[in-house]
Design an enzyme around this catalytic site. Sequence first.
Site, PDB file in Angstrom:
ATOM      1  N   GLU A 173      38.345   5.110  58.634  1.00 34.52           N
ATOM      2  CA  GLU A 173      37.609   4.827  58.153  1.00 34.52           C
ATOM      3  C   GLU A 173      37.214   3.498  57.478  1.00 34.52           C
ATOM      4  OE1 GLU A 173      40.835   5.014  54.459  1.00 34.52           O
ATOM      5  OE2 GLU A 173      40.963   7.590  55.165  1.00 34.52           O
ATOM      6  N   GLU A 353      42.910  13.796  57.095  1.00 34.52           N
ATOM      7  CA  GLU A 353      44.056  12.921  56.000  1.00 34.52           C
ATOM      8  C   GLU A 353      43.573  14.285  54.902  1.00 34.52           C
ATOM      9  OE1 GLU A 353      44.015   9.170  55.012  1.00 34.52           O
ATOM     10  OE2 GLU A 353      44.171   8.325  57.227  1.00 34.52           O
TER      11      GLU A 353
HETATM   12  O1  IFM Z   1      47.461   5.932  53.078  1.00 29.70           O
HETATM   13  C1  IFM Z   1      46.097   5.474  53.228  1.00 29.70           C
HETATM   14  C2  IFM Z   1      46.114   5.688  55.323  1.00 29.70           C
HETATM   15  O2  IFM Z   1      46.288   4.434  55.862  1.00 29.70           O
HETATM   16  C3  IFM Z   1      44.044   6.157  54.749  1.00 29.70           C
HETATM   17  N1  IFM Z   1      43.844   6.766  54.047  1.00 29.70           N
HETATM   18  C4  IFM Z   1      43.830   6.756  52.647  1.00 29.70           C
HETATM   19  C5  IFM Z   1      45.124   6.904  52.795  1.00 29.70           C
HETATM   20  C6  IFM Z   1      46.175   7.072  50.968  1.00 29.70           C
HETATM   21  O3  IFM Z   1      45.470   5.672  50.361  1.00 29.70           O
END
Ligand code: IFM
Length: 467
Positions: A173, A353
Amino acid sequence: MTKNFAPPSIAAFPQNFVWGVATSAFQIEGAATQDGKGPSIWDDFCRRPGAIADASDGNIACEHYQRWQDDLDLVASLGVDAYRFSVSWPRVRPGGTGAWNEKGLDFYERMVDGLLARGIRPYLTLNHWDLPSELQSQGGWAVRDTVHRFVEYAQGIDRRMGDRLATITTHNEPWVMAVLGYEQGIFAPGLKSRAAAMQASHHLLLSHGMALQALRSQGSKARLGIVLNLSPVQSATDTEADRAQAHLEDGRLLRWYMDPLFTGSYPQDVLDFLGEDAPAVRDGDLQAIQTPMDFMGVNYYSRSVVSAQGPWDTKQSGLALTDMGWEVYPEGLTELLVRMHTDYQVPPLYVTENGGAFKDQLVDGKVHDADRTDYIARHINAVAHAMSQGVRMEGYMVWSLLDNFEWASGYAKRFGIVHVDYATQKRTPKDSALWYAAMLHARKQQWAQGGGPVPVAADSNVAVAGA
Ligand code: IFM
């Protein structure tokens, strides 16, 4: 046991589709100063008054550094194929440059071997935000030198354990690190400079491309890629002002990263908007950024709705909201994946994710998190829909294995499919974990029986560690 949530169109996923769970180092490891670990920008940021909602830090977190073997047993008992985790750069190279920390390297090497011994594929991320503080003191991602330090770090990890890794992700990210960290100042390192943020984003992308080149030239055996947080950006109304604002936001969130990675240029409308805040780009940088990847990961949580009048209040949409206030909008995942496939020449994709924070209640050793199970099931179906439209998907990973340190929200927001009691560190699989395990178990049975859809039985009795 969980009730039967619309079982994902299980037959839509090929046998080699990779199912996983994900975590990151700072959010679960704790052991902030143990065995030679150096400080990271998140250790520093947590000490800033008001930076973290509950004034917590990552010093103890889920004590994963001590409990990793039990945690890997838990991962194995879910029946997943893959575990996505990150390496803490300051644990393995405390100053970001100079001496390596053998104890830190050993920790991750043991973890990789422990995963393989349990039949789980290691998906390693190099940078999930915890930059060594010493590099930040020299400017962090806003300075070009960090690019070279990152390439050395990537090479060192690959030399040590790359032969046993399924994949290496360079960055998790970059938008979050650059924009929330350097422009909005709500994440580490807590700066408020658009120019620094955009320079940081360029250096993150450049270091990704240069690391890929360096790893390939040292013969890395792992498949290489990057993970972006992306959302479809929608206009709140049909007015020209809202539509223009949404287009710009789409440029800043998605095209700013996807265009250089796949077309070799930054989007002109965003460059025009940035003016003097646009990053300095040297000859050859964009070529390096475009280095082909073996896979790419997308982290998806919700859509983004944009209005020229100011921030959009998610409550007005009428959609269910997670405990983060994010809309539950699985259609957006299909839309996003199809767009990536249509607009860009992407390699095979993963959802690296996906998950939700919900207000969980631990009662009599159980967490009946039907909202989370529903969220996950609907998003898995959204992936199936994207695949039916021709998107090449290789895997799906739930965020997150454990409740953990949710950055500026501290420990109040729980994303885990496994509950963590922070006072005792007891892990309790929630109903969502039992459902996920039952779904994966049913899949394995399905393939053992030669294919054909097998429904996920409401009373499936799959043994999950700690349940
Ligand atoms: O917890 C975070 C993760 O570290 C990165 N992506 C989003 C998740 C939820 O906010």
